[in-house]
Design a protein around this motif. Structure first.
Motif, PDB file in Angstrom:
ATOM      1  N   ILE A  50      37.689  38.421  37.048  1.00  0.00           N
ATOM      2  CA  ILE A  50      38.404  38.496  38.321  1.00  0.00           C
ATOM      3  C   ILE A  50      37.955  39.732  39.088  1.00  0.00           C
ATOM      4  O   ILE A  50      37.667  39.669  40.279  1.00  0.00           O
ATOM      5  N   GLU A  51      37.854  40.874  38.406  1.00  0.00           N
ATOM      6  CA  GLU A  51      37.405  42.104  39.061  1.00  0.00           C
ATOM      7  C   GLU A  51      35.984  41.944  39.584  1.00  0.00           C
ATOM      8  O   GLU A  51      35.669  42.369  40.687  1.00  0.00           O
ATOM      9  N   ASP A  53      34.500  39.146  40.472  1.00  0.00           N
ATOM     10  CA  ASP A  53      34.552  38.234  41.621  1.00  0.00           C
ATOM     11  C   ASP A  53      35.037  38.963  42.866  1.00  0.00           C
ATOM     12  O   ASP A  53      34.514  38.760  43.960  1.00  0.00           O
ATOM     13  N   GLU A  54      36.027  39.842  42.704  1.00  0.00           N
ATOM     14  CA  GLU A  54      36.547  40.592  43.845  1.00  0.00           C
ATOM     15  C   GLU A  54      35.476  41.531  44.397  1.00  0.00           C
ATOM     16  O   GLU A  54      35.332  41.674  45.601  1.00  0.00           O
ATOM     17  N   ASP A  55      34.704  42.157  43.511  1.00  0.00           N
ATOM     18  CA  ASP A  55      33.615  43.036  43.948  1.00  0.00           C
ATOM     19  C   ASP A  55      32.574  42.251  44.735  1.00  0.00           C
ATOM     20  O   ASP A  55      32.074  42.711  45.756  1.00  0.00           O
ATOM     21  N   LYS A  57      33.065  39.490  46.444  1.00  0.00           N
ATOM     22  CA  LYS A  57      33.647  39.124  47.739  1.00  0.00           C
ATOM     23  C   LYS A  57      33.564  40.297  48.701  1.00  0.00           C
ATOM     24  O   LYS A  57      33.236  40.129  49.874  1.00  0.00           O
ATOM     25  N   LYS A  58      33.858  41.511  48.208  1.00  0.00           N
ATOM     26  CA  LYS A  58      33.787  42.696  49.062  1.00  0.00           C
ATOM     27  C   LYS A  58      32.366  42.904  49.569  1.00  0.00           C
ATOM     28  O   LYS A  58      32.152  43.223  50.727  1.00  0.00           O
TER      29      LYS A  58
END
Length: 69
Positions: A50-51, A53-55, A57-58
């Motif tokens: 999840i972390e 994936d968030e990186d 996206k950013k």
């Protein structure tokens, strides 16, 4: 003569970039205990995904904003 009883096991693992992990568990584990440990590791793995994936996206958002300028 005195006997020392093993009450705890310590597992030490080498990780990336010189990091180490250590797991302390009771000396006697049953099948249910092992299932619980596996589940906890799966949760840690999912959190890492999840972390990551968030990186990503950013990074995509930053690239998109820059290209619009």
């Amino acid at each position: 003569m005195e006997f020392a009883f093993l009450t705890e096991q310590v597992f030490r693992f080498s990780l990336t970039n010189g990091k180490w992990a250590e797991i302390n568990v009771p000396s006697t584990l049953n099948a249910q205990d092992i299932k619980i440990l596996k589940s906890q590791l799966s949760v840690m793995e999912a959190q890492t995904r999840i972390e990551s994936d968030e990186d990503l996206k950013k990074k995509r958002i930053r690239k998109t904003r820059i290209s619009r300028i």
